[in-house]
Design an enzyme around this catalytic site. Structure first.
Site, PDB file in Angstrom:
ATOM      1  N   THR A  81      10.092  -7.765 -12.417  1.00  0.00           N
ATOM      2  CA  THR A  81       9.321  -8.991 -12.643  1.00  0.00           C
ATOM      3  C   THR A  81       8.185  -9.081 -11.638  1.00  0.00           C
ATOM      4  OG1 THR A  81      11.284 -10.053 -13.488  1.00  0.00           O
ATOM      5  CG2 THR A  81       9.487 -11.516 -12.811  1.00  0.00           C
ATOM      6  N   SER A 104      -3.943  -2.681  -0.234  1.00  0.00           N
ATOM      7  CA  SER A 104      -2.850  -3.551   0.193  1.00  0.00           C
ATOM      8  C   SER A 104      -3.387  -4.955   0.466  1.00  0.00           C
ATOM      9  CB  SER A 104      -2.256  -2.953   1.473  1.00  0.00           C
ATOM     10  OG  SER A 104      -1.270  -3.813   1.996  1.00  0.00           O
ATOM     11  N   CYS A 142       2.906   0.697  12.312  1.00  0.00           N
ATOM     12  CA  CYS A 142       4.051   1.421  11.749  1.00  0.00           C
ATOM     13  C   CYS A 142       4.606   2.447  12.723  1.00  0.00           C
ATOM     14  CB  CYS A 142       3.655   2.108  10.448  1.00  0.00           C
ATOM     15  SG  CYS A 142       3.152   0.917   9.227  1.00  0.00           S
ATOM     16  N   HIS A 162      -2.080  -7.482   2.488  1.00  0.00           N
ATOM     17  CA  HIS A 162      -1.941  -8.172   3.777  1.00  0.00           C
ATOM     18  C   HIS A 162      -2.992  -7.765   4.812  1.00  0.00           C
ATOM     19  CE1 HIS A 162       0.260  -5.140   6.402  1.00  0.00           C
ATOM     20  NE2 HIS A 162       0.425  -4.579   5.223  1.00  0.00           N
ATOM     21  N   GLN A 165      -7.525   0.474   4.512  1.00  0.00           N
ATOM     22  CA  GLN A 165      -8.356  -0.075   5.596  1.00  0.00           C
ATOM     23  C   GLN A 165      -9.811  -0.278   5.190  1.00  0.00           C
ATOM     24  OE1 GLN A 165      -7.374  -1.334   8.458  1.00  0.00           O
ATOM     25  NE2 GLN A 165      -5.247  -0.639   8.453  1.00  0.00           N
ATOM     26  N   GLY A 204       0.826  -1.207   0.000  1.00  0.00           N
ATOM     27  CA  GLY A 204       0.000   0.000   0.000  1.00  0.00           C
ATOM     28  C   GLY A 204       0.859   1.255   0.000  1.00  0.00           C
ATOM     29  N   ASN A 223      -7.052   4.004  10.136  1.00  0.00           N
ATOM     30  CA  ASN A 223      -6.556   2.730  10.671  1.00  0.00           C
ATOM     31  C   ASN A 223      -6.496   2.704  12.193  1.00  0.00           C
ATOM     32  OD1 ASN A 223      -4.540   4.729   9.919  1.00  0.00           O
ATOM     33  ND2 ASN A 223      -3.019   3.343  10.752  1.00  0.00           N
TER      34      ASN A 223
HETATM   35  N1  PLP Z   1      -2.513   3.135   4.677  1.00  0.00           N
HETATM   36  C1  PLP Z   1      -3.163   2.679   5.749  1.00  0.00           C
HETATM   37  C2  PLP Z   1      -4.426   3.361   6.182  1.00  0.00           C
HETATM   38  C3  PLP Z   1      -2.668   1.591   6.467  1.00  0.00           C
HETATM   39  O1  PLP Z   1      -3.323   1.153   7.555  1.00  0.00           O
HETATM   40  C4  PLP Z   1      -1.474   0.982   6.019  1.00  0.00           C
HETATM   41  C5  PLP Z   1      -0.882  -0.146   6.785  1.00  0.00           C
HETATM   42  O2  PLP Z   1      -0.948  -0.178   8.001  1.00  0.00           O
HETATM   43  C6  PLP Z   1      -0.844   1.480   4.886  1.00  0.00           C
HETATM   44  C7  PLP Z   1      -1.398   2.562   4.236  1.00  0.00           C
HETATM   45  C8  PLP Z   1       0.413   0.873   4.357  1.00  0.00           C
HETATM   46  O3  PLP Z   1       0.175  -0.354   3.727  1.00  0.00           O
HETATM   47  P1  PLP Z   1       1.367  -1.401   3.527  1.00  0.00           P
HETATM   48  O4  PLP Z   1       1.662  -1.991   4.849  1.00  0.00           O
HETATM   49  O5  PLP Z   1       0.846  -2.401   2.540  1.00  0.00           O
HETATM   50  O6  PLP Z   1       2.518  -0.630   2.973  1.00  0.00           O
END
Ligand code: PLP
Length: 402
Positions: free
Chosen positions: A263, A225, A349, A227, A205, A96, A175
């Site tokens: 790739t 994203s 993060c 995951h 999210q 993401g 998030n």
């Molecule tokens: N944006 C939001 C709102 C998120 O919650 C996250 C991940 O926690 C991201 C972006 C980043 O995504 P990724 O972990 O795939 O880089």
């Protein structure tokens, strides 16, 4: 006092983890799905097959390459379907964050446009750190501030738009506190007042939780994203509206129509497609399931912790942020972990740093330091919620006593 607590509880924890190994199968109660999710078995099976059997390079012209290219396009259709987009509007990225950076840099570095960006103070660091870098390159950024509930006012956007605005970038769903931003109204106002500006939505999210509607929202870009929805880590996608032209972050072999050379990560892409297919089919049922779990949690909190305070008016039932004043969240997290309950104190993060989202909501230190984020997936059960509530009761009693 905290030192003593850590000494006592970490030795407890050590003993606890030994017991746990002995017990072997104490069930885990994972309630941190806004951070990441387990890979769906069907998605893992496809990834495994692509890694070990159908491992051709989609650019190869032999049969295995053609087969890989076919899988890539099947996955693109599956991702496009959940995004209500055309397959040609979907570019696969590594995550993401990369999708967001591609959209923001691409939109802002178009030649001869303005130098003004609008975003919000409650964005993920993927957005905030990207626009901060652009600030250093001479862009001016307006950060729309949330109210105490975590909502952003449409009138604030209206006031912020300027003739030199090049980009509005904001999230669909927060998030940390689960609020939904008024992207439909934002898109309408932006395109009316600043038709030259592009609109990027970080829907990481929101994907597979609520319907994604790029046309209705007037979105030029949407980042998602894998995951967060049951695909592996290391895969994301960017919706780029047909007709919008931006430069890629890198140049190379020309994959993804030149937008994302390198790739293609076919195992992850195939798994992401499969996760999107499954989650799209189950979207309404899953929403109802998670809503029921959220209601159970809220009823339990009202009954057992009437002194707890919610942070933000979460519009999504998947994310609940609540403070237990008198209980430091990092310590409470450890107590919950001893019960095999996993939640978080905010964005994964941010790694323990005070939440910029709660700070922007002006909630004060005590509330921020005692905040827990509980985030559900459809795989959670009422038992997970009961175990969480019991563990919270034990933890908060001990911490408030000390
Ligand atoms: N944006 C939001 C709102 C998120 O919650 C996250 C991940 O926690 C991201 C972006 C980043 O995504 P990724 O972990 O795939 O880089």
């Amino acid at each position: 006092m905290w030192v003593r607590f850590f000494v006592v509880h970490f030795s407890d924890r050590e003993a606890g983890s030994q017991n746990m190994k002995k017990e072997h199968k104490k069930r885990m109660h994972y309630l941190d799905h806004a951070a990441t999710t387990a890979v769906l078995p069907e998605a893992a099976a496809i990834a495994c097959r692509v890694m070990t059997e159908q491992f051709g390079n989609p650019s190869s012209v032999h049969r295995m390459g053609i087969e890989a290219s076919g899988m890539l396009e099947t996955a693109r259709k599956q991702v496009a379907a959940i995004l209500s987009a055309a397959p040609s509007e979907v570019t696969f990225t590594s995550c993401g964050t990369e999708a967001t950076a591609t959209a923001i840099y691409g939109a802002c570095r178009r030649k001869g446009r303005g130098k003004h960006i609008i975003t919000t103070a409650i964005e993920h660091s993927a957005t905030l750190n990207t626009v901060r870098q652009l600030e250093q390159e001479g862009f001016e950024v307006t950060y729309l501030q949330p109210d105490a509930d975590g909502h952003i006012a449409v009138s604030d956007l209206r006031d912020a738009i300027r003739p030199d605005t090049v980009l509005l970038t904001c999230m669909l769903a927060n998030n940390e506190v689960g609020t939904i931003l008024p992207v439909k109204e934002f898109g309408k106002i932006l395109k009316k007042k600043a038709p030259q500006a592009l609109f990027h939505i970080d829907a990481v999210q929101g994907l597979a939780r609520i319907p994604i509607k790029p046309k209705l929202w007037n979105a030029d870009f949407i980042s998602v994203s894998g995951h967060k929805i049951g695909a592996p880590k290391g895969i994301g996608a960017l919706y780029i509206r047909k007709g919008v032209r931006i430069a890629p972050l890198m140049v190379g072999g020309g994959q993804e129509r030149g937008m994302r050379p390198g790739t293609e990560a076919t195992p992850n892409i195939a798994a992401f497609g499969e996760a999107c297919r499954i989650r799209q089919e189950q979207l309404e049922d899953n929403y109802a399931k998670v809503e029921a779990l959220c209601a159970q949690l809220e009823a339990g909190i009202a009954q057992r912790f009437p002194w707890a305070v919610y942070n933000g008016k979460h519009d999504m039932p998947h994310v609940v942020n609540v403070s237990f004043p008198g209980c430091k969240s990092e310590v409470l997290l450890r107590v919950l972990e001893m019960h095999e309950v996993y939640v978080s104190s905010g964005s994964a993060c941010a790694k323990g740093k005070a939440s910029h989202v709660l700070a922007a909501m002006q909630l004060g230190h005590e509330r921020i330091d005692s905040a827990l984020r509980i985030s559900f997936a459809p795989s959670n059960t009422p038992e997970d919620v009961e175990v969480l509530l019991d563990a919270l009761e034990e933890g908060t009693k001990r911490l408030r006593r000390e």
